[in-house]
Enzyme design. Structure first.
Site, PDB file in Angstrom:
ATOM      1  N   ARG A  61       0.810  -1.221   0.000  1.00 39.78           N
ATOM      2  CA  ARG A  61       0.000   0.000   0.000  1.00 39.78           C
ATOM      3  C   ARG A  61       0.840   1.265   0.000  1.00 39.78           C
ATOM      4  O   ARG A  61       0.419   2.296  -0.495  1.00 39.78           O
ATOM      5  CB  ARG A  61      -0.890  -0.002   1.237  1.00 39.78           C
ATOM      6  CG  ARG A  61      -2.234  -0.638   0.962  1.00 39.78           C
ATOM      7  CD  ARG A  61      -3.257  -0.174   1.909  1.00 39.78           C
ATOM      8  NE  ARG A  61      -2.701  -0.074   3.258  1.00 39.78           N
ATOM      9  CZ  ARG A  61      -3.376  -0.354   4.349  1.00 39.78           C
ATOM     10  NH1 ARG A  61      -4.627  -0.721   4.274  1.00 39.78           N
ATOM     11  NH2 ARG A  61      -2.823  -0.230   5.528  1.00 39.78           N
ATOM     12  N   LYS A 170       4.465 -18.827   7.176  1.00 34.30           N
ATOM     13  CA  LYS A 170       3.951 -19.182   8.490  1.00 34.30           C
ATOM     14  C   LYS A 170       3.450 -17.898   9.162  1.00 34.30           C
ATOM     15  O   LYS A 170       4.006 -16.853   8.851  1.00 34.30           O
ATOM     16  CB  LYS A 170       5.121 -19.793   9.240  1.00 34.30           C
ATOM     17  CG  LYS A 170       4.878 -20.195  10.641  1.00 34.30           C
ATOM     18  CD  LYS A 170       6.143 -20.747  11.255  1.00 34.30           C
ATOM     19  CE  LYS A 170       6.041 -20.726  12.741  1.00 34.30           C
ATOM     20  NZ  LYS A 170       6.351 -19.456  13.353  1.00 34.30           N
ATOM     21  N   ASP A 199       8.033 -23.753   5.626  1.00 33.93           N
ATOM     22  CA  ASP A 199       8.534 -23.866   6.990  1.00 33.93           C
ATOM     23  C   ASP A 199      10.034 -23.632   6.835  1.00 33.93           C
ATOM     24  O   ASP A 199      10.741 -24.480   6.292  1.00 33.93           O
ATOM     25  CB  ASP A 199       8.270 -25.264   7.563  1.00 33.93           C
ATOM     26  CG  ASP A 199       8.776 -25.373   8.997  1.00 33.93           C
ATOM     27  OD1 ASP A 199       9.856 -24.817   9.292  1.00 33.93           O
ATOM     28  OD2 ASP A 199       8.106 -26.004   9.826  1.00 33.93           O
ATOM     29  N   HIS A 200      10.523 -22.482   7.279  1.00 27.88           N
ATOM     30  CA  HIS A 200      11.888 -22.111   6.908  1.00 27.88           C
ATOM     31  C   HIS A 200      12.939 -23.069   7.469  1.00 27.88           C
ATOM     32  O   HIS A 200      14.063 -23.095   7.004  1.00 27.88           O
ATOM     33  CB  HIS A 200      12.183 -20.655   7.272  1.00 27.88           C
ATOM     34  CG  HIS A 200      12.480 -20.431   8.719  1.00 27.88           C
ATOM     35  ND1 HIS A 200      11.513 -20.290   9.664  1.00 27.88           N
ATOM     36  CD2 HIS A 200      13.652 -20.334   9.386  1.00 27.88           C
ATOM     37  CE1 HIS A 200      12.070 -20.109  10.852  1.00 27.88           C
ATOM     38  NE2 HIS A 200      13.377 -20.135  10.714  1.00 27.88           N
ATOM     39  N   GLU A 238      16.510 -20.289  22.166  1.00 28.25           N
ATOM     40  CA  GLU A 238      16.802 -18.974  21.583  1.00 28.25           C
ATOM     41  C   GLU A 238      17.208 -18.013  22.688  1.00 28.25           C
ATOM     42  O   GLU A 238      16.727 -18.114  23.819  1.00 28.25           O
ATOM     43  CB  GLU A 238      15.562 -18.420  20.888  1.00 28.25           C
ATOM     44  CG  GLU A 238      15.068 -19.271  19.748  1.00 28.25           C
ATOM     45  CD  GLU A 238      13.955 -18.562  18.996  1.00 28.25           C
ATOM     46  OE1 GLU A 238      14.249 -17.880  18.015  1.00 28.25           O
ATOM     47  OE2 GLU A 238      12.794 -18.668  19.415  1.00 28.25           O
ATOM     48  N   ASP A 257       3.963 -21.387  18.065  1.00 27.38           N
ATOM     49  CA  ASP A 257       4.991 -20.730  17.250  1.00 27.38           C
ATOM     50  C   ASP A 257       6.035 -21.721  16.733  1.00 27.38           C
ATOM     51  O   ASP A 257       6.549 -21.566  15.636  1.00 27.38           O
ATOM     52  CB  ASP A 257       5.671 -19.650  18.120  1.00 27.38           C
ATOM     53  CG  ASP A 257       6.565 -18.718  17.313  1.00 27.38           C
ATOM     54  OD1 ASP A 257       6.228 -18.423  16.154  1.00 27.38           O
ATOM     55  OD2 ASP A 257       7.610 -18.273  17.846  1.00 27.38           O
ATOM     56  N   HIS A 262       8.228 -26.229  13.204  1.00 29.67           N
ATOM     57  CA  HIS A 262       9.673 -26.463  13.199  1.00 29.67           C
ATOM     58  C   HIS A 262      10.098 -27.727  13.985  1.00 29.67           C
ATOM     59  O   HIS A 262      10.860 -28.546  13.485  1.00 29.67           O
ATOM     60  CB  HIS A 262      10.415 -25.262  13.782  1.00 29.67           C
ATOM     61  CG  HIS A 262      10.035 -23.952  13.148  1.00 29.67           C
ATOM     62  ND1 HIS A 262       9.662 -23.848  11.831  1.00 29.67           N
ATOM     63  CD2 HIS A 262       9.975 -22.689  13.646  1.00 29.67           C
ATOM     64  CE1 HIS A 262       9.400 -22.579  11.551  1.00 29.67           C
ATOM     65  NE2 HIS A 262       9.576 -21.859  12.632  1.00 29.67           N
ATOM     66  N   LYS A 362      12.334 -18.923  24.585  1.00 31.90           N
ATOM     67  CA  LYS A 362      12.997 -17.643  24.292  1.00 31.90           C
ATOM     68  C   LYS A 362      13.713 -17.146  25.546  1.00 31.90           C
ATOM     69  O   LYS A 362      13.420 -17.587  26.645  1.00 31.90           O
ATOM     70  CB  LYS A 362      11.953 -16.619  23.848  1.00 31.90           C
ATOM     71  CG  LYS A 362      11.276 -17.009  22.536  1.00 31.90           C
ATOM     72  CD  LYS A 362      10.879 -15.784  21.742  1.00 31.90           C
ATOM     73  CE  LYS A 362      10.213 -16.163  20.434  1.00 31.90           C
ATOM     74  NZ  LYS A 362      11.162 -16.448  19.362  1.00 31.90           N
TER      75      LYS A 362
HETATM   76  C1  BG6 Z   1       9.933 -18.406  13.647  1.00 30.61           C
HETATM   77  C2  BG6 Z   1       9.263 -18.057  14.938  1.00 30.61           C
HETATM   78  O1  BG6 Z   1       9.089 -19.212  12.859  1.00 30.61           O
HETATM   79  O2  BG6 Z   1      11.130 -19.113  13.919  1.00 30.61           O
HETATM   80  C3  BG6 Z   1      10.185 -17.199  15.785  1.00 30.61           C
HETATM   81  O3  BG6 Z   1       8.056 -17.329  14.670  1.00 30.61           O
HETATM   82  C4  BG6 Z   1      11.500 -17.911  16.000  1.00 30.61           C
HETATM   83  O4  BG6 Z   1       9.589 -16.888  17.039  1.00 30.61           O
HETATM   84  C5  BG6 Z   1      12.082 -18.366  14.669  1.00 30.61           C
HETATM   85  O5  BG6 Z   1      12.387 -16.996  16.625  1.00 30.61           O
HETATM   86  C6  BG6 Z   1      13.287 -19.247  14.886  1.00 30.61           C
HETATM   87  O6  BG6 Z   1      13.938 -19.446  13.661  1.00 30.61           O
HETATM   88  P1  BG6 Z   1      15.500 -19.694  13.603  1.00 30.61           P
HETATM   89  O7  BG6 Z   1      15.782 -19.926  12.164  1.00 30.61           O
HETATM   90  O8  BG6 Z   1      16.159 -18.472  14.178  1.00 30.61           O
HETATM   91  O9  BG6 Z   1      15.741 -20.902  14.459  1.00 30.61           O
END
Ligand code: BG6
Length: 511
Positions: A61, A170, A199-200, A238, A257, A262, A362
């Site tokens: 936008r 996601k 899903d990265h 994390e 999350d 993951h 976290k």
């Molecule tokens: C994301 C979550 O999908 O993955 C985040 O929403 C998280 O909260 C992140 O920090 C972790 O990804 P990576 O690649 O840093 O392990």
């Protein structure tokens, strides 16, 4: 301008460049575009894996013209995407930048899609190229409406001459019902083969390496079962807190999350049967079967098998960290969990009786994602008189940040008495392969452009993951309780230690 652009370098041996395509990013001014997509596309261009006519079309936008959008992405790349070893290859960036365009528009306005259709038609006419990937880097509430609008505008219709694909980020739903609803809406707009759900974690080299390690070596697979494995620990720790994502995170929590997506991916890669081939559906079917075999918890079992925590004020990596409830956009009395640990049981022939413990949180002491496989202890008969008995073998697959694999085994400590120590064989990715740092999105984008969905989630993968965590979510709604507090910068809440202690185990220490 074109004269300044140097030709593409040769692609890595055996890897063909992706076909020409318009890469249309909805939500182009968002964080994901600058932080991950632009560096990933730049890396692909630098490796010669994008067609010279590759186009990035940003849609959002906010007001921009082509040059302004190009400049914004360039600045993001130069600040966030620079690879410490090589800096930015300006010629590769110029090649990518030459194809960057911007279309200002509202996602809810049909006019946006009419102009997009016009743009793609003009491009097809000029270049004979009509392939398009529509990347939804937007808030989840826009996923279904954008897909529907693209479909109504005829933009998802494929032909022999062009593909049309939809990439969905996601979070994919917030529970089983919403994930099913979203799948149904997307599948009303496009076919399953056109939908690429990201899903990265699956883009990470080390995650893909789990399959190579398990199935490319003859020595591990015979041991990979209940006869030899005592238990498995999967950790995604994390150090970051919720940062500026308080609003999203407070409504989401650590379970939603990280777990159905993951952590279940890591569990599936660790526990799945060998697929018949690396064909997308063969791999995805085996992964779904493992997740389906996870035992569904009854409401009464949930408190014993799943524990949660929330970080309190503390110190993380030497810096003070406020309590979760003091973070921006978090409710002062929030009972959202920032840590979750659970015991999962896979009810199939291979894994019956082997607990899989999962934990993620976290504001912990370190950032570390790993899978630890503890093997059964060797019979101690020979070492009854020894000063120290044997310790069980431990195989640790380190996903990040120190990627590698280590194997712990017993060895005799030199000296006159029989004394066992344990030693570690360690393989470190960074030492062995001189791979340059990547975002993980390179593989995913390249696979989408070349039509390989192996590393993307099928509708049933997503729904099975949610089906497994749904009883936990239901129980927490029925019995809302504050999670146990843990000090920011620690290893997590005491209840997580108790979860393993009950079975006679301990988590691997984080520090
Ligand atoms: C994301 C979550 O999908 O993955 C985040 O929403 C998280 O909260 C992140 O920090 C972790 O990804 P990576 O690649 O840093 O392990």
């Amino acid at each position: 301008m074109a004269a300044l652009i140097s030709p593409s370098p040769a692609a890595p041996a055996g890897t063909p460049p992706a076909p020409p395509c318009s890469f249309v990013i909805f939500g182009a001014s968002g964080d994901l575009t600058g932080r991950l997509l632009t560096p990933a596309l730049y890396h692909l261009m630098r490796e010669g894996l994008l067609d010279p006519g590759f186009e990035i079309l940003g849609i959002d936008r906010i007001e921009h013209d082509d040059a302004g959008f190009r400049r914004t992405l360039g600045e993001a790349l130069h600040t966030l995407g620079a690879d410490a070893r090589n800096g930015i290859d300006e010629a590769a960036w110029d090649r990518l930048a030459a194809g960057i365009r911007y279309l200002q528009g509202d996602f809810a306005d049909p006019e946006t899609y009419r102009r997009l259709a016009e743009h793609l038609a003009q491009r097809a006419e000029a270049t004979g190229r009509a392939n398009a990937v529509f990347y939804l880097a937007v808030a989840p509430r826009f996923f279904a409406p954008i897909a529907a609008a693209l479909s109504s505008a005829g933009l998802l219709t494929e032909s022999d001459r062009c593909f049309r694909r939809l990439v969905v980020e996601k979070p994919f739903g917030t529970d089983l019902a919403s994930a099913r609803e979203l799948n149904a809406k997307l599948l009303a707009a496009a076919s399953e083969t056109q939908i690429y759900r990201i899903d990265h974690y699956l883009g990470k080299e080390t995650v893909q390496n789990i399959l190579a390690f398990r199935f490319g070596n003859g020595i591990f697979e015979p041991l990979w079962n209940r006869d030899h494995i005592e238990h498995v620990q999967i950790t995604a720790a994390e150090t970051v807190g919720v940062e500026r994502r308080g609003r999203f995170y407070d409504a989401t929590g650590a379970l939603r999350d990280m777990v159905p997506n993951h952590l279940f991916q890591l569990l599936a890669m660790t526990a799945m049967e060998a697929p018949n081939s690396f064909a997308a559906d063969a791999v995805r079917t085996e992964k779904t079967k493992v997740i389906e075999a996870l035992r569904n918890l009854s409401p009464e079992e949930v408190p014993r098998m799943v524990v949660r925590g929330q970080y309190d004020a503390g110190t993380v990596l030497g810096k003070p960290r406020a309590a979760y409830r003091q973070e921006p956009d978090v409710a002062p009395g929030s009972i959202t969990e920032t840590y979750v640990a659970l015991k999962a049981t896979i009810d199939n022939w291979r894994w019956s009786g082997v607990p899989f413990y999962l934990r993620t949180g976290k504001s912990l002491a370190v950032r570390r994602t790993e899978i630890a496989i503890q093997f059964k202890q060797a019979p101690a008969v020979l070492f009854r008189e020894a000063v120290d008995g044997p310790t069980p073998n431990l195989l640790v697959i380190r996903i990040q940040p120190d990627e590698g694999i280590s194997l712990r085994f017993a060895a005799k400590v030199p000296g006159r008495e029989m004394r066992l120590g344990h030693v570690e064989m360690d393989f470190r990715y960074a030492e062995y392969f001189q791979a340059e740092p990547q975002t993980g999105y390179e593989t995913l984008i390249y696979d989408c452009l070349t039509g390989d969905p192996t590393l993307f989630q099928r509708a049933d993968n997503i729904e099975t993951g949610w089906a497994e965590v749904q009883p936990i979510l239901d129980r927490w709604v029925a019995h809302p309780e504050a999670p146990q507090l843990y000090t920011a910068g620690s290893d997590g809440p005491a209840c997580a230690d108790e979860l393993l202690a009950r079975d006679g185990y301990k988590w691997l220490p984080l520090t």
